[in-house]
Motif scaffolding. Structure first.
Motif, PDB file in Angstrom:
ATOM      1  N   UNK A   5      35.701 -57.968 -45.765  1.00 47.37           N
ATOM      2  CA  UNK A   5      34.847 -58.993 -45.172  1.00 47.37           C
ATOM      3  C   UNK A   5      33.393 -58.540 -45.221  1.00 47.37           C
ATOM      4  N   UNK A   6      32.535 -59.372 -45.826  1.00 44.43           N
ATOM      5  CA  UNK A   6      31.129 -58.998 -45.969  1.00 44.43           C
ATOM      6  C   UNK A   6      30.166 -60.037 -45.389  1.00 44.43           C
ATOM      7  N   UNK A   7      30.636 -61.240 -45.108  1.00 44.33           N
ATOM      8  CA  UNK A   7      29.682 -62.250 -44.650  1.00 44.33           C
ATOM      9  C   UNK A   7      30.432 -63.420 -44.013  1.00 44.33           C
ATOM     10  N   UNK A   8      29.720 -64.118 -43.120  1.00 41.32           N
ATOM     11  CA  UNK A   8      30.232 -65.367 -42.568  1.00 41.32           C
ATOM     12  C   UNK A   8      30.706 -65.242 -41.131  1.00 41.32           C
ATOM     13  N   UNK A   9      30.925 -66.394 -40.512  1.00 40.98           N
ATOM     14  CA  UNK A   9      31.459 -66.422 -39.158  1.00 40.98           C
ATOM     15  C   UNK A   9      32.428 -67.595 -39.024  1.00 40.98           C
ATOM     16  N   UNK A  10      33.435 -67.457 -38.155  1.00 41.92           N
ATOM     17  CA  UNK A  10      34.451 -68.501 -38.001  1.00 41.92           C
ATOM     18  C   UNK A  10      33.970 -69.618 -37.088  1.00 41.92           C
ATOM     19  N   UNK A  11      34.676 -70.736 -37.066  1.00 41.50           N
ATOM     20  CA  UNK A  11      34.317 -71.825 -36.148  1.00 41.50           C
ATOM     21  C   UNK A  11      34.688 -71.492 -34.707  1.00 41.50           C
TER      22      UNK A  11
ATOM     23  N   UNK B  29      52.497 -51.724 -48.297  1.00 41.86           N
ATOM     24  CA  UNK B  29      52.371 -50.277 -48.454  1.00 41.86           C
ATOM     25  C   UNK B  29      50.959 -49.845 -48.834  1.00 41.86           C
ATOM     26  N   UNK B  30      50.257 -50.675 -49.605  1.00 43.05           N
ATOM     27  CA  UNK B  30      48.999 -50.227 -50.206  1.00 43.05           C
ATOM     28  C   UNK B  30      47.755 -50.985 -49.758  1.00 43.05           C
ATOM     29  N   UNK B  31      47.895 -52.051 -48.955  1.00 44.75           N
ATOM     30  CA  UNK B  31      46.694 -52.806 -48.578  1.00 44.75           C
ATOM     31  C   UNK B  31      45.748 -51.917 -47.773  1.00 44.75           C
ATOM     32  N   UNK B  32      44.468 -51.981 -48.113  1.00 41.40           N
ATOM     33  CA  UNK B  32      43.460 -51.138 -47.477  1.00 41.40           C
ATOM     34  C   UNK B  32      42.717 -51.859 -46.364  1.00 41.40           C
ATOM     35  N   UNK B  33      42.700 -53.159 -46.431  1.00 38.85           N
ATOM     36  CA  UNK B  33      41.928 -53.894 -45.447  1.00 38.85           C
ATOM     37  C   UNK B  33      42.530 -55.278 -45.297  1.00 38.85           C
ATOM     38  N   UNK B  34      42.155 -55.948 -44.251  1.00 39.02           N
ATOM     39  CA  UNK B  34      42.656 -57.294 -44.027  1.00 39.02           C
ATOM     40  C   UNK B  34      42.055 -57.860 -42.759  1.00 39.02           C
ATOM     41  N   UNK B  35      42.482 -59.058 -42.423  1.00 39.45           N
ATOM     42  CA  UNK B  35      41.969 -59.741 -41.237  1.00 39.45           C
ATOM     43  C   UNK B  35      43.115 -60.230 -40.373  1.00 39.45           C
ATOM     44  N   UNK B  36      42.891 -60.193 -39.068  1.00 44.20           N
ATOM     45  CA  UNK B  36      43.775 -60.861 -38.121  1.00 44.20           C
ATOM     46  C   UNK B  36      42.985 -62.017 -37.533  1.00 44.20           C
ATOM     47  N   UNK B  37      43.471 -63.216 -37.742  1.00 47.66           N
ATOM     48  CA  UNK B  37      42.783 -64.425 -37.299  1.00 47.66           C
ATOM     49  C   UNK B  37      43.624 -65.089 -36.225  1.00 47.66           C
ATOM     50  N   UNK B  38      43.009 -65.388 -35.098  1.00 49.66           N
ATOM     51  CA  UNK B  38      43.726 -66.088 -34.041  1.00 49.66           C
ATOM     52  C   UNK B  38      43.043 -67.420 -33.758  1.00 49.66           C
ATOM     53  N   UNK B  39      43.837 -68.479 -33.781  1.00 50.81           N
ATOM     54  CA  UNK B  39      43.334 -69.824 -33.531  1.00 50.81           C
ATOM     55  C   UNK B  39      43.794 -70.256 -32.146  1.00 50.81           C
ATOM     56  N   UNK B  40      42.854 -70.459 -31.238  1.00 49.36           N
ATOM     57  CA  UNK B  40      43.172 -70.845 -29.867  1.00 49.36           C
ATOM     58  C   UNK B  40      43.510 -72.330 -29.793  1.00 49.36           C
ATOM     59  N   UNK B  41      44.206 -72.706 -28.754  1.00 49.78           N
ATOM     60  CA  UNK B  41      44.554 -74.112 -28.563  1.00 49.78           C
ATOM     61  C   UNK B  41      43.302 -74.969 -28.446  1.00 49.78           C
ATOM     62  N   UNK B  42      42.223 -74.381 -27.951  1.00 51.10           N
ATOM     63  CA  UNK B  42      40.979 -75.127 -27.747  1.00 51.10           C
ATOM     64  C   UNK B  42      40.259 -75.433 -29.058  1.00 51.10           C
TER      65      UNK B  42
ATOM     66  N   UNK C  71      39.364 -77.357 -31.834  1.00 52.22           N
ATOM     67  CA  UNK C  71      39.565 -78.784 -32.124  1.00 52.22           C
ATOM     68  C   UNK C  71      39.460 -79.027 -33.626  1.00 52.22           C
ATOM     69  N   UNK C  72      40.591 -79.086 -34.291  1.00 53.75           N
ATOM     70  CA  UNK C  72      40.649 -79.351 -35.732  1.00 53.75           C
ATOM     71  C   UNK C  72      39.692 -78.431 -36.499  1.00 53.75           C
ATOM     72  N   UNK C  73      39.772 -77.143 -36.201  1.00 56.11           N
ATOM     73  CA  UNK C  73      38.902 -76.161 -36.841  1.00 56.11           C
ATOM     74  C   UNK C  73      39.248 -76.026 -38.320  1.00 56.11           C
ATOM     75  N   UNK C  74      38.209 -75.804 -39.142  1.00 51.88           N
ATOM     76  CA  UNK C  74      38.384 -75.634 -40.580  1.00 51.88           C
ATOM     77  C   UNK C  74      37.688 -74.339 -40.990  1.00 51.88           C
ATOM     78  N   UNK C  75      38.397 -73.471 -41.700  1.00 50.15           N
ATOM     79  CA  UNK C  75      37.838 -72.181 -42.116  1.00 50.15           C
ATOM     80  C   UNK C  75      38.164 -71.933 -43.585  1.00 50.15           C
ATOM     81  N   UNK C  76      37.140 -71.510 -44.338  1.00 45.81           N
ATOM     82  CA  UNK C  76      37.292 -71.180 -45.754  1.00 45.81           C
ATOM     83  C   UNK C  76      37.201 -69.671 -45.934  1.00 45.81           C
ATOM     84  N   UNK C  77      38.252 -69.062 -46.472  1.00 46.76           N
ATOM     85  CA  UNK C  77      38.237 -67.652 -46.848  1.00 46.76           C
ATOM     86  C   UNK C  77      37.963 -67.578 -48.342  1.00 46.76           C
ATOM     87  N   UNK C  78      36.790 -67.074 -48.708  1.00 49.12           N
ATOM     88  CA  UNK C  78      36.392 -67.005 -50.113  1.00 49.12           C
ATOM     89  C   UNK C  78      36.608 -65.577 -50.614  1.00 49.12           C
ATOM     90  N   UNK C  79      37.680 -65.368 -51.369  1.00 43.94           N
ATOM     91  CA  UNK C  79      37.974 -64.061 -51.943  1.00 43.94           C
ATOM     92  C   UNK C  79      37.246 -63.946 -53.284  1.00 43.94           C
TER      93      UNK C  79
END
Length: 395
Positions: free
Chosen positions: A66-72, A108-121, A123-131
């Motif tokens: 992850x190098x840039x951006x912020x979630x809704x 076994x080999x992944x070096x990095x990743x993200x844990x994303x949690x979407x709360x009930x609040x 409201x129809x959130x939209x997120x783009x992960x650009x690899x």
């Protein structure tokens, strides 16, 4: 987390890369296709990759980091390693009872990743992960994303994959969706990888009671690609829609493989995959619906439809049903053929050149798969990609 990684590596070490002798990889022989390449060295600060103007929230992952951006609002993002170490998530939770060698290799080999949690609040959130793969020589990346969607939440996740042409890089990406009770989720994956890339991707999802999941795999990139979906029904009255839109030319090879496990009663699933194959490209569809003995009142329908635009193009279709319950409605079908001559004649008789007539028919053919996307701007963006692919073919 360390124990899960060790177990995954032990399974991979025992099985090795799957060959044609492994039934689910019969048409995509990774033992011959994959080469030994080192992981990408270091992080990249490169920003770029495909953008969707209709989606304001974008996270850019360069070479898996992850190098840039912020979630809704209502969506939190944390480094996956920290969450796993704290015991707040576990690898392969979305796989149900399924075990897969490619997923084990990633674990076994992944070096990095993200844990994303979407709360009930949310409201129809939209997120783009650009690899975005910024690679100057053959190398591999293995990103891992775990998304936990709270009960009752509404969320759209777009993941796009892009990279340089002319470099034989490899990617093995895994996305796990843990869909809470009553949640509604849309997942759109766009493969626009480089023309020499080998791209492996996995969607692993568990569906809570009364939840809804729509997932679309849109493929036009990569020299060899395989997208696999493992969906497990964990709660009753869940609904699933799996769609695919694939466009291949030259000598591309694309494999869509899915396993839908109806493990509880009253589940509904719909699978619709549309493929357009030109040149000497080869497509693969393997779909399996499993209905467990106690999963009564299951409704499952699966279809793979293919248009072959050249004599050298090929397609392997393998739909399957494994039904152990007696009160179900399940069916599958597969078609493979050329464009309809009568429809072409109708359009050409009204003044359209053959290539334009073919393009109209192909767009209409793929539109049915894209119609599952509720986000109008995103649906239009993918329709434009179909149009651009057809224009390039005409050129």
């Amino acid at each position: 987390a360390a124990e899960a990684r060790a177990a995954a590596f032990a399974r991979f070490e025992k099985a090795g890369l799957p060959s044609r002798r492994v039934e689910s990889y019969h048409y995509t022989d990774l033992r011959n296709l994959m080469r030994t390449v080192a992981p990408v060295a270091g992080e990249s600060a490169a920003i770029g990759g495909p953008d969707f103007e209709a989606v304001p929230h974008r996270l850019v992952l360069a070479n898996g980091h992850l190098v840039d951006g912020k979630p809704p609002v209502g969506v939190s993002v944390e480094p996956l390693g920290e969450v796993l170490k704290a015991g707040r998530a576990r690898l392969n939770a979305g796989m149900g009872e399924a075990v897969d060698t490619v997923v084990d290799l990633n674990a076994a080999l992944c070096r990095d990743g993200l844990f994303i949690r979407v709360a009930k609040e949310a409201a129809e959130a939209v997120l783009h992960l650009a690899f975005t793969d910024r690679i100057e020589a053959a190398a591999s990346t293995m990103p891992r994303i775990i998304v936990e969607i709270a009960p009752g939440a509404s969320f759209t996740l777009i993941e796009s994959h892009s990279g340089p042409d002319g470099i034989a890089y490899q990617k093995n990406a895994v996305v796990e969706l843990l869909v809470g009770d009553g949640a509604k989720v849309e997942h759109i994956r766009v493969n626009e990888a480089g023309d020499k890339a080998l791209v492996l991707s996995t969607l692993a999802a568990t569906l809570g009671a009364d939840s809804e999941l729509m997932s679309l795999n849109f493929t036009s990139g990569g020299e060899v690609s395989r997208h696999q979906s493992f969906i497990t029904y964990a709660g009753e009255n869940a609904k699933l829609r799996l769609n695919g839109a694939t466009m291949l030319n030259a000598r591309q090879h694309a494999d869509n493989t899915l396993v839908v496990d109806h493990a509880v009663p009253h589940g509904e699933s719909r699978e619709l995959f549309r493929s357009v194959i030109d040149g000497a490209a080869q497509g693969v569809f393997q779909g399996k619906i499993i209905v467990r003995q106690h999963a009564q009142k299951t409704d499952g329908q699966m279809a793979s439809n293919v248009l072959l635009l050249s004599d050298e193009a090929g397609m392997s279709n393998k739909p399957e049903l494994e039904i152990f319950a007696d009160d179900v409605v399940c069916a599958h079908g597969a078609t493979c053929g050329a464009l309809d001559d009568d429809q072409l004649f109708y359009l050409m008789a009204r003044g359209l050149p053959r290539k334009e007539a073919e393009a109209l028919l192909v767009e209409a053919f793929l539109d049915e798969a894209l119609d599952a996307i509720s986000h109008e701007g995103l649906r239009e963006a993918l329709a434009e990609r179909v149009h651009d692919w057809l224009q390039a073919r005409q050129g």
